[in-house]
Design a protein around this motif. Structure first.
Motif, PDB file in Angstrom:
ATOM      1  N   ARG A   1       0.978  -1.487  -0.336  1.00 22.52           N
ATOM      2  CA  ARG A   1      -0.299  -0.076   0.196  1.00 22.52           C
ATOM      3  C   ARG A   1       1.102   1.026   0.190  1.00 22.52           C
ATOM      4  O   ARG A   1       0.366   2.073  -1.224  1.00 22.52           O
ATOM      5  CB  ARG A   1      -0.835  -0.467   1.407  1.00 22.52           C
ATOM      6  N   ASP A   2       1.823   1.360   1.009  1.00 19.70           N
ATOM      7  CA  ASP A   2       3.175   2.489   0.874  1.00 19.70           C
ATOM      8  C   ASP A   2       3.265   2.985  -0.358  1.00 19.70           C
ATOM      9  O   ASP A   2       3.997   3.920  -0.832  1.00 19.70           O
ATOM     10  CB  ASP A   2       3.963   1.887   1.888  1.00 19.70           C
ATOM     11  N   ALA A   3       3.696   1.697  -0.973  1.00 17.08           N
ATOM     12  CA  ALA A   3       4.752   2.087  -1.972  1.00 17.08           C
ATOM     13  C   ALA A   3       3.540   2.749  -3.262  1.00 17.08           C
ATOM     14  O   ALA A   3       4.091   3.444  -4.390  1.00 17.08           O
ATOM     15  CB  ALA A   3       5.260   0.912  -3.098  1.00 17.08           C
ATOM     16  N   LEU A   4       1.933   2.089  -3.408  1.00 18.48           N
ATOM     17  CA  LEU A   4       1.602   2.678  -3.932  1.00 18.48           C
ATOM     18  C   LEU A   4       0.982   4.348  -4.289  1.00 18.48           C
ATOM     19  O   LEU A   4       1.017   5.072  -4.779  1.00 18.48           O
ATOM     20  CB  LEU A   4       0.073   2.099  -4.326  1.00 18.48           C
ATOM     21  N   VAL A   5       1.234   4.790  -2.861  1.00 17.53           N
ATOM     22  CA  VAL A   5       1.029   5.896  -1.748  1.00 17.53           C
ATOM     23  C   VAL A   5       1.571   6.765  -2.109  1.00 17.53           C
ATOM     24  O   VAL A   5       1.767   7.521  -2.949  1.00 17.53           O
ATOM     25  CB  VAL A   5       0.887   5.942  -0.621  1.00 17.53           C
ATOM     26  N   GLU A   6       3.126   6.112  -2.405  1.00 15.03           N
ATOM     27  CA  GLU A   6       4.606   6.858  -2.504  1.00 15.03           C
ATOM     28  C   GLU A   6       4.194   7.279  -3.845  1.00 15.03           C
ATOM     29  O   GLU A   6       4.797   8.472  -4.645  1.00 15.03           O
ATOM     30  CB  GLU A   6       5.708   6.800  -2.475  1.00 15.03           C
ATOM     31  N   ALA A   7       4.110   5.668  -5.330  1.00 16.14           N
ATOM     32  CA  ALA A   7       3.866   5.784  -6.682  1.00 16.14           C
ATOM     33  C   ALA A   7       3.052   7.618  -7.401  1.00 16.14           C
ATOM     34  O   ALA A   7       3.280   7.578  -7.797  1.00 16.14           O
ATOM     35  CB  ALA A   7       3.444   4.990  -6.994  1.00 16.14           C
ATOM     36  N   ASN A   8       1.910   6.968  -5.958  1.00 17.22           N
ATOM     37  CA  ASN A   8       0.819   7.790  -6.312  1.00 17.22           C
ATOM     38  C   ASN A   8       0.812   9.891  -6.371  1.00 17.22           C
ATOM     39  O   ASN A   8       0.118  11.049  -6.381  1.00 17.22           O
ATOM     40  CB  ASN A   8       0.137   7.715  -6.208  1.00 17.22           C
ATOM     41  N   GLY A   9       2.025  10.101  -5.594  1.00 21.45           N
ATOM     42  CA  GLY A   9       2.247  11.387  -5.256  1.00 21.45           C
ATOM     43  C   GLY A   9       1.565  12.022  -3.559  1.00 21.45           C
ATOM     44  O   GLY A   9       1.202  13.101  -3.618  1.00 21.45           O
ATOM     45  N   CYS A  10       0.746  10.561  -3.170  1.00 25.36           N
ATOM     46  CA  CYS A  10      -0.161  11.380  -1.947  1.00 25.36           C
ATOM     47  C   CYS A  10       0.771  10.949  -0.386  1.00 25.36           C
ATOM     48  O   CYS A  10       1.365  11.088  -0.333  1.00 25.36           O
ATOM     49  CB  CYS A  10      -0.819   9.826  -2.198  1.00 25.36           C
ATOM     50  N   THR A  11       0.252  11.530   0.236  1.00 21.33           N
ATOM     51  CA  THR A  11       0.673  12.060   1.943  1.00 21.33           C
ATOM     52  C   THR A  11       0.378  11.331   2.801  1.00 21.33           C
ATOM     53  O   THR A  11      -0.659  10.890   2.647  1.00 21.33           O
ATOM     54  CB  THR A  11      -0.010  13.548   1.795  1.00 21.33           C
TER      55      THR A  11
ATOM     56  N   VAL B   1      -1.002   9.000   5.759  1.00 21.70           N
ATOM     57  CA  VAL B   1      -1.491   9.479   7.583  1.00 21.70           C
ATOM     58  C   VAL B   1      -1.572   8.282   8.179  1.00 21.70           C
ATOM     59  O   VAL B   1      -0.719   7.095   7.720  1.00 21.70           O
ATOM     60  CB  VAL B   1      -3.303   8.664   6.992  1.00 21.70           C
ATOM     61  N   THR B   2      -0.796   9.043   9.172  1.00 16.56           N
ATOM     62  CA  THR B   2      -0.455   8.247  10.660  1.00 16.56           C
ATOM     63  C   THR B   2      -1.425   9.233  11.395  1.00 16.56           C
ATOM     64  O   THR B   2      -1.303  10.487  11.503  1.00 16.56           O
ATOM     65  CB  THR B   2       1.114   8.739  11.137  1.00 16.56           C
ATOM     66  N   PRO B   3      -2.056   8.441  12.504  1.00 18.67           N
ATOM     67  CA  PRO B   3      -1.391   6.703  12.835  1.00 18.67           C
ATOM     68  C   PRO B   3      -2.072   6.063  11.694  1.00 18.67           C
ATOM     69  O   PRO B   3      -2.758   6.453  11.045  1.00 18.67           O
ATOM     70  CB  PRO B   3      -1.548   6.865  14.151  1.00 18.67           C
ATOM     71  N   GLU B   4      -1.716   4.612  12.046  1.00 23.29           N
ATOM     72  CA  GLU B   4      -1.981   3.891  10.940  1.00 23.29           C
ATOM     73  C   GLU B   4      -3.620   3.745  11.174  1.00 23.29           C
ATOM     74  O   GLU B   4      -4.510   4.035  12.154  1.00 23.29           O
ATOM     75  CB  GLU B   4      -1.758   2.458  11.130  1.00 23.29           C
ATOM     76  N   PRO B   5      -4.818   4.650  10.514  1.00 22.20           N
ATOM     77  CA  PRO B   5      -6.155   4.015  10.496  1.00 22.20           C
ATOM     78  C   PRO B   5      -6.913   2.676  10.762  1.00 22.20           C
ATOM     79  O   PRO B   5      -6.350   1.674   9.826  1.00 22.20           O
ATOM     80  CB  PRO B   5      -7.152   4.723   9.477  1.00 22.20           C
TER      81      PRO B   5
ATOM     82  N   TYR C   1      -6.942   9.358   0.341  1.00 27.39           N
ATOM     83  CA  TYR C   1      -5.111  10.592   0.993  1.00 27.39           C
ATOM     84  C   TYR C   1      -5.339  11.889   0.173  1.00 27.39           C
ATOM     85  O   TYR C   1      -6.045  12.042  -0.961  1.00 27.39           O
ATOM     86  CB  TYR C   1      -4.357   9.692  -0.136  1.00 27.39           C
ATOM     87  N   GLU C   2      -4.743  12.356   0.632  1.00 26.24           N
ATOM     88  CA  GLU C   2      -4.667  13.701  -0.060  1.00 26.24           C
ATOM     89  C   GLU C   2      -3.000  14.026  -0.649  1.00 26.24           C
ATOM     90  O   GLU C   2      -2.593  13.518  -0.113  1.00 26.24           O
ATOM     91  CB  GLU C   2      -5.055  14.797   0.858  1.00 26.24           C
ATOM     92  N   GLY C   3      -3.015  15.302  -1.353  1.00 26.10           N
ATOM     93  CA  GLY C   3      -2.263  15.145  -2.114  1.00 26.10           C
ATOM     94  C   GLY C   3      -1.716  14.919  -3.324  1.00 26.10           C
ATOM     95  O   GLY C   3      -0.559  14.866  -3.640  1.00 26.10           O
ATOM     96  N   CYS C   4      -2.026  12.977  -3.690  1.00 26.07           N
ATOM     97  CA  CYS C   4      -1.838  12.847  -4.849  1.00 26.07           C
ATOM     98  C   CYS C   4      -1.747  13.561  -5.882  1.00 26.07           C
ATOM     99  O   CYS C   4      -2.369  15.427  -6.231  1.00 26.07           O
ATOM    100  CB  CYS C   4      -3.379  12.124  -4.968  1.00 26.07           C
ATOM    101  N   LEU C   5      -0.753  13.167  -7.152  1.00 29.33           N
ATOM    102  CA  LEU C   5      -0.665  13.628  -8.585  1.00 29.33           C
ATOM    103  C   LEU C   5      -2.266  14.315  -8.780  1.00 29.33           C
ATOM    104  O   LEU C   5      -3.663  13.223  -8.733  1.00 29.33           O
ATOM    105  CB  LEU C   5       0.223  13.112  -8.972  1.00 29.33           C
ATOM    106  N   GLU C   6      -2.399  15.060  -9.729  1.00 26.83           N
ATOM    107  CA  GLU C   6      -3.325  15.519 -10.631  1.00 26.83           C
ATOM    108  C   GLU C   6      -3.902  13.961 -10.810  1.00 26.83           C
ATOM    109  O   GLU C   6      -2.846  13.564 -12.142  1.00 26.83           O
ATOM    110  CB  GLU C   6      -3.518  16.590 -11.422  1.00 26.83           C
TER     111      GLU C   6
END
Length: 262
Positions: free
Chosen positions: A190-200, A202-206, A218-223
């Motif tokens: 999941r975190d690899a996908l978050v990084e690839a999409n440029g998303c911010t 989230v902590t702590p883990e929901p 997620y917020e901050g993702c690439l448009e």
């Protein structure tokens, strides 16, 4: 379109809305079809919407079955493929040497030669091994697929390059009580996908509260590359339902996620 009445050629609309002589138009109808991939016959099922119109581009959605399943057991919208025999002689998506990715390429080519598909709206989803195969597509073909829907999937079908190299919109859900594909082992994927999409991140883990799943958009993702993560209090199941609801989260959420793209 039939121009035979005025002496012209008998024409038909086929893949990508092309108009050709009818006998030159490939035939691809509801039902089972076969393509040859790396010297082996591979099967897939096509299901057209009742409103299919060869003059209008349509979404193309691949639904990959879990291990031991088959194309018949997956509620396909457009294309539902069969895996190959693997562990315990069950059908799965080992994707050895990229063989299943080659299968995907062959299906795309066959379907889009015969049917009118919006090539900007290809999607892949699946449960368990099917979710793993969808992730493998996200790693290998991010420019060709618009979004993924990963339901309780892990990195079992590999990831070309070791991690997603380009963004791909993704909906992913997993059960915190999953005793087959452990929840904590899924988080790096999941975190690899978050990084690839440029998303911010989230902590702590929901975490889910009772019978209500935890959801993160997620917020901050690439448009153009949103990502949604859902953690639910359940095991390795595709049909988790939130308290007070009567529709599985995966059914409702993935359809909403895919149809946001036009």
């Amino acid at each position: 379109m039939d121009m035979g009445a005025d002496g012209g050629a008998d024409l038909a609309a086929c893949g990508q809305g092309r108009v050709v002589e009818r006998e030159l138009c490939p035939t691809l109808t509801n039902g089972r079809h076969v393509v040859t991939v790396n010297g082996r016959e591979r099967q897939f099922i096509v299901k057209l919407p009742e409103t299919y119109d060869a003059r209008r581009p349509h979404r193309l959605i691949f639904t990959f079955h879990p291990m031991g399943g088959s194309a018949e057991l997956t509620a396909a919208i457009f294309v539902s493929p069969n895996g190959t025999l693997g562990v315990y002689d069950l059908l799965g998506w080992a994707n050895t040497d990229g063989d299943d990715i080659d299968f995907v390429d062959a299906m795309v080519e066959a379907v889009e030669a015969a049917l009118c598909v919006n090539q900007d709206l290809r999607f892949s989803t699946g449960f368990s091994y099917g979710g793993a195969m969808s992730y493998a597509i996200g790693c290998a073909r991010p420019e060709q697929f618009r979004a993924l829907g990963i339901i309780s999937g892990a990195e079992m079908s590999g990831c070309e390059g070791g991690a997603p190299s380009r963004p791909i919109a993704t909906y992913q859900q997993h059960g915190v009580q999953d005793d087959l594909l452990l929840f904590d082992n899924i988080l790096p994927m999941r975190d690899a996908l978050v990084e690839a999409n440029g998303c911010t991140p989230v902590t702590p883990e929901p975490i889910p509260v009772g019978n209500t799943a935890a959801r993160v958009d997620y917020e901050g993702c690439l448009e153009g590359y949103p990502m949604t993560w859902v953690a639910f209090d359940g095991g390795h199941i595709p049909g988790y339902v939130d308290e007070g609801d009567d529709v599985p989260l995966s059914t409702k959420n993935i359809w909403e996620f895919f149809t946001q793209f036009e």
